[in-house]
Design an enzyme around this catalytic site. Structure first.
Site: not given
Length: 304
Positions: A94, A98, A108, A110-112, A147, A260-261
């Protein structure tokens, strides 16, 4: 599923390294610090990479983590009660950037992968992820390119995926208390399961497409001159980002509720942000155009 998780982990670590190399090259001043960590009880480990005080990026964080547990947190079982009582493993990359310059958009990605197991029952697994863009000053050509890149990532896997996941992104990154989109969207998918190899290939296509979509936008806008009032508007708009992440983002809630951390989870927040009571932008200004025009769901991929 151990071999599959190992394969996914190797891909995610390589993705993290590649993105950090390219973001650092864009910045040209600072490098990412690497903070490898593991929890003493064996319930998680990962590698947080953070760039701070750069020429281009005020802060950028790219986090890899694996979280393991015996009981699903409430944020997950509320919508998926069948997961209650299962051991789980969740791993992913993730990131949030900024930028310092208000003409460079925040990004941003994220892949999970998620796996829940219980003795005597079939495992439950799925992939999820996506990427989205949050500009402070909008440009049609940037929105179109972003896009179109998202569409190109999806099309080898089916013509209907981009419209589906673009719509999911618009719906997910929405602040109901503001009646406002967080940004101009991109892709968001979750609960992707079925043929493992096909699902994993799609995840890789999305993950690999992020930097290809973001890098040209940064290169184009990073040298744009800006005023102090434009910088202050950026800080004000960053407040929306904080509000969304702390109130609605499922990944943030899952991470905190699964113990989590914390400093890795909250590295997505901007280093500087401001709120102002009853802030009003000038009528007809570029700042007003952001909310009235750019922060509206649009078919950017097919715009001309």
């Amino acid at each position: 599923m151990i071999e599959k998780i190992n394969e996914i982990e190797q891909y995610l670590l390589a993705l993290q390294a590649d993105i950090c190399t390219k973001l650092a090259a864009l910045d040209g001043k600072q490098k990412f610090i690497k903070d490898d960590w593991s929890k003493q009880n064996g319930s998680g480990n990962g590698s947080s990479r953070v760039l701070s005080g750069g020429k281009v990026f005020e802060q950028a964080g790219v986090n890899f983590s694996i979280v393991r547990g015996e009981n699903m947190p409430p944020s997950a079982t509320a919508s998926r009660p069948e997961l209650a009582g299962r051991n789980f493993s969740a791993l992913g990359v993730s990131l949030v950037t900024h930028p310092l310059n208000p003409f460079v958009p925040t990004s941003h990605m994220n892949v999970r992968f998620f796996l829940a197991e219980k003795a005597g029952e079939a495992p439950v697994w799925w992939f999820g992820g996506g990427f989205d863009l949050t500009p402070y000053y909008g440009f049609d050509e940037d929105a179109i390119f972003w896009h179109q890149s998202a569409k190109n990532a999806c099309e080898p896997f089916g013509k209907g995926l981009y419209p589906k996941y673009k719509k999911s992104c618009d719906e997910y990154f929405y602040l109901p208390h503001r009646a406002e989109q967080r940004g101009i969207g991109g892709l968001f998918f979750d609960d992707l399961s079925g043929n493992f190899d096909e699902c994993f290939a799609f995840l890789q296509s999305v993950g690999n497409s992020y930097i290809k979509a973001y890098q040209p936008l940064v290169e184009k806008r990073k040298a744009t001159k800006y005023s102090e009032s434009e910088r202050q508007f950026q800080l004000y708009r960053r407040g929306r980002y904080v509000e969304f992440n702390l109130l609605y983002d499922r990944g943030t809630l899952f991470g905190l509720q699964s113990f989590g951390r914390t400093k890795s989870i909250l590295m997505s927040l901007p280093p500087l942000v401001s709120w102002e009571y009853d802030y009003q932008v000038p009528a007809g200004s570029a700042e007003q155009k952001l909310t009235d025009y750019y922060l509206q769901p649009r078919d950017w991929a097919n715009a001309t």
